[in-house]
Design a protein around this motif. Structure first.
Motif, mmCIF file in Angstrom:
data_model
loop_
_atom_site.group_PDB
_atom_site.id
_atom_site.type_symbol
_atom_site.label_atom_id
_atom_site.label_comp_id
_atom_site.label_asym_id
_atom_site.label_seq_id
_atom_site.Cartn_x
_atom_site.Cartn_y
_atom_site.Cartn_z
ATOM 1 N N GLU A 5 42.888 -20.052 -31.157
ATOM 2 C CA GLU A 5 41.750 -20.330 -31.238
ATOM 3 C C GLU A 5 42.093 -21.850 -31.047
ATOM 4 O OE1 GLU A 5 40.510 -19.433 -35.974
ATOM 5 O OE2 GLU A 5 40.271 -17.800 -35.525
ATOM 6 N N ASP A 64 39.620 -26.643 -28.890
ATOM 7 C CA ASP A 64 38.684 -25.536 -29.125
ATOM 8 C C ASP A 64 38.710 -24.895 -27.672
ATOM 9 O OD1 ASP A 64 36.564 -23.519 -29.795
ATOM 10 O OD2 ASP A 64 34.978 -24.842 -30.817
ATOM 11 N N GLN A 80 33.498 -20.206 -17.407
ATOM 12 C CA GLN A 80 33.629 -19.074 -16.662
ATOM 13 C C GLN A 80 32.303 -19.539 -15.441
ATOM 14 O OE1 GLN A 80 32.159 -16.299 -20.117
ATOM 15 N NE2 GLN A 80 33.363 -16.202 -21.442
ATOM 16 N N TYR A 91 44.524 -17.494 -19.183
ATOM 17 C CA TYR A 91 44.469 -15.801 -19.585
ATOM 18 C C TYR A 91 45.760 -15.321 -18.806
ATOM 19 C CZ TYR A 91 39.454 -16.194 -19.523
ATOM 20 O OH TYR A 91 37.602 -16.715 -19.312
ATOM 21 N N THR A 97 39.134 -27.130 -13.308
ATOM 22 C CA THR A 97 39.281 -25.175 -13.900
ATOM 23 C C THR A 97 40.556 -25.242 -14.608
ATOM 24 O OG1 THR A 97 39.834 -23.763 -12.242
ATOM 25 C CG2 THR A 97 37.309 -24.007 -12.887
ATOM 26 N N ALA A 142 35.476 -13.130 -15.956
ATOM 27 C CA ALA A 142 34.297 -13.861 -16.418
ATOM 28 C C ALA A 142 34.394 -15.055 -15.643
ATOM 29 C CB ALA A 142 33.851 -13.687 -17.801
ATOM 30 N N ALA A 143 35.692 -15.573 -15.596
ATOM 31 C CA ALA A 143 36.379 -16.751 -14.950
ATOM 32 C C ALA A 143 35.975 -17.065 -14.263
ATOM 33 C CB ALA A 143 37.202 -17.182 -15.849
ATOM 34 N N PHE A 154 37.396 -22.297 -22.833
ATOM 35 C CA PHE A 154 37.426 -20.757 -21.694
ATOM 36 C C PHE A 154 35.438 -20.751 -21.797
ATOM 37 C CE2 PHE A 154 41.505 -19.174 -23.528
ATOM 38 C CZ PHE A 154 42.099 -18.899 -22.751
ATOM 39 N N GLU A 155 34.999 -20.540 -22.355
ATOM 40 C CA GLU A 155 33.258 -20.449 -21.946
ATOM 41 C C GLU A 155 32.798 -21.400 -21.491
ATOM 42 O OE1 GLU A 155 30.034 -18.638 -22.386
ATOM 43 O OE2 GLU A 155 31.353 -18.031 -23.494
ATOM 44 N N SER A 156 33.498 -22.550 -21.320
ATOM 45 C CA SER A 156 33.055 -23.718 -20.557
ATOM 46 C C SER A 156 33.043 -23.677 -18.547
ATOM 47 C CB SER A 156 33.448 -25.007 -20.603
ATOM 48 O OG SER A 156 35.090 -25.548 -20.348
ATOM 49 N N PRO A 166 38.365 -21.504 -27.099
ATOM 50 C CA PRO A 166 36.212 -20.671 -26.740
ATOM 51 C C PRO A 166 35.944 -21.412 -26.298
ATOM 52 C CG PRO A 166 38.347 -19.763 -28.833
ATOM 53 C CD PRO A 166 38.738 -21.372 -29.268
ATOM 54 N N LYS A 167 36.222 -22.346 -27.003
ATOM 55 C CA LYS A 167 34.566 -23.205 -25.959
ATOM 56 C C LYS A 167 35.439 -24.292 -25.020
ATOM 57 C CE LYS A 167 31.535 -27.547 -27.271
ATOM 58 N NZ LYS A 167 31.676 -28.555 -28.021
#
Length: 475
Positions: A450, A460, A469, A384, A123, A323-324, A465-467, A462-463
């Protein structure tokens, strides 16, 4: 003097392995997170904070070619190459890739009632890059072999992450019950550790709290012979003593200083060090004298504000990273944060002093660099917290332009890489961060990252970060 073959190989590895002008191959897993991959890219009509400390410039266009910055200037005056992939940046800000010097690839993971840390290889490298850090120094390792392997795999396009200056395991005398912490036995052992880990590929060294003056002298001697630098989170050694012995960098601003502790004994970590700082006036002549000594000796100071941020009326997880976390970890951290509300007035007061001391040091001409130190109570998470560090510098009185400079150019200067990275400037590596918003007006817009360009390849954010979480604390 001829360097050993391992030292030469390590130096080549640190310089990038791949030159910015050469195309890099990525695995399919990495390609999933690449948003922009073209030989020529035109970033048009952006607000640019170039990392030099200069005010933001509006309506700028930046041309990237083969991983380098080819042009920077007024959008009306730059002709777009026909072959360019054009990205409209109206209403957005470009900053240099962050160069952060107190990062780790591990995270707090207690063992029974003892403080401990565990590696986060799956991570943290991703999060650092998503947070805009294109270059980091791992200021202290617990699994150096893992850090070195991750560095290589990132360079080879197999993993997502920043360029890394890998610090060797901590150089610390046996004193603390932290299972993951490396220890040495005296200066001879410390010297052997420097050469062993330098031969393995580590490129910097970190002294820890109970290391002695003799330990530091040995480490500085060996490291400097190999043209490598030494930093320290000190306690037994004062800042003044460390500067006189030739240390290059001091961690945690002035909060690790024991120079003002009453009845301080040589090579002893005093229990009253924190109280001595609490009792020290913010405009103390003694502190300003210490700052001037560090400046005269060329000692850099690393700001690590997130790991010291107070609890009351502030975020539970800095930079909005709740959320991470693994749900069980998040629940515990939030519970501890709630329990600490309105019970940290002494820490809050000292934190305000630290903000002022860092500003004093910078304004006096000191080299202030930055990092996050994702340890402590678990509130500090890679990526973050990098955003939060920039925000906190502005809270401390720095302009947005100065805060970006501290987190980019100053770090590059310390690493000796300012000709390659640290500013948005013609000829430099195309390490940039595209943010949706105007940082010169609202620094918290930095959370709207972005795209992070590393060697001209746009990831990317945001992508990414999302991956990850719900995974931090596990991997």
């Amino acid at each position: 003097m001829f360097k050993s073959l391992p030292a030469v190989l390590a130096a080549l590895a640190f310089c990038g392995g791949l030159s910015a002008g050469k195309a890099q191959n990525f695995t399919p897993k990495v390609n999933e997170f690449i948003k922009v991959k073209a030989n020529v890219i035109a970033l048009t009509d952006a607000t640019v904070l170039d990392g030099s400390g200069a005010p933001a410039r509006q309506h700028q266009t930046v041309i990237l070619r083969n991983g380098r910055i080819e042009q920077v200037g007024n959008a009306k005056k730059i002709k777009l190459p026909k072959e360019a992939e054009v990205i409209n940046c109206t209403g957005k800000t470009l900053i240099p890739g962050l160069v952060m010097l107190h990062e780790h690839l591990y995270y707090t993971k207690p063992l029974d009632n003892y403080f401990n840390i565990a590696q986060m290889p799956g991570t943290f490298p991703k999060l650092y890059l998503a947070g805009g850090a294109t270059t980091i120094r791992t200021a202290g390792s617990i699994e150096p072999q893992t850090d070195l392997a991750l560095k290589r795999m990132i360079q080879e396009g197999k993993l997502i992450g920043p360029d890394m200056d890998v610090t060797a395991p901590y150089i610390e005398e046996a004193a603390l019950d932290i299972p993951a912490l490396n220890t040495i036995q005296g200066p001879e052992d410390a010297a052997r550790s420097v050469n062993f880990w330098a031969d393995k590929g580590c490129t910097s060294f970190k002294m820890y709290m109970h290391a002695t003056k003799a330990d530091l002298a040995a480490v500085v001697r060996e490291a400097h012979q190999r043209h490598m630098k030494v930093t320290g989170h000190l306690c037994a050694i004062t800042y003044r003593e460390a500067a006189d012995l030739g240390i290059d960098n001091l961690e945690h601003g002035f909060l690790a200083s024991t120079d003002f502790a009453e009845n301080k004994k040589e090579d002893d970590c005093p229990a009253n060090a924190r109280k001595s700082l609490q009792n020290l006036a913010v405009n103390s002549p003694e502190m300003k004298e210490l700052q001037q000594l560090l400046i005269s000796k060329g000692v850099a100071v690393t700001s690590t504000l997130p790991v010291f941020e107070p609890y009351t009326n502030r975020e539970a997880v800095l930079g909005g990273g709740e959320a991470a976390l693994v749900p069980e970890v998040r629940k515990k951290i939030v519970a501890n944060w709630q329990a600490a509300q309105h019970k940290d007035s002494a820490s809050a007061a000292l934190f305000q002093k630290e903000l002022a001391w860092e500003k004093q040091f910078y304004d006096a001409g000191g080299l202030l660099v930055a990092g996050t130190d994702p340890t402590g109570a678990g509130r500090t998470i890679a990526g973050y917290a990098n955003h939060r560090q920039v925000e906190l510098l502005v809270e401390g009185g720095f302009t947005p332009a100065e805060a970006i400079k501290i987190c980019s150019l100053n770090g590059a200067i310390y690493l000796g890489r300012e000709k390659e990275i640290g500013t948005i400037e013609k000829g430099k590596k195309a390490d940039l961060v595209l943010i949706n918003g105007d940082l010169s007006k609202d620094i918290k817009q930095i959370r709207q990252t972005e795209i992070v360009f590393k060697n001209g390849v746009g990831f990317d954010a945001p992508k990414i970060f999302e991956s990850v979480q719900g995974i931090v604390g596990l991997n």
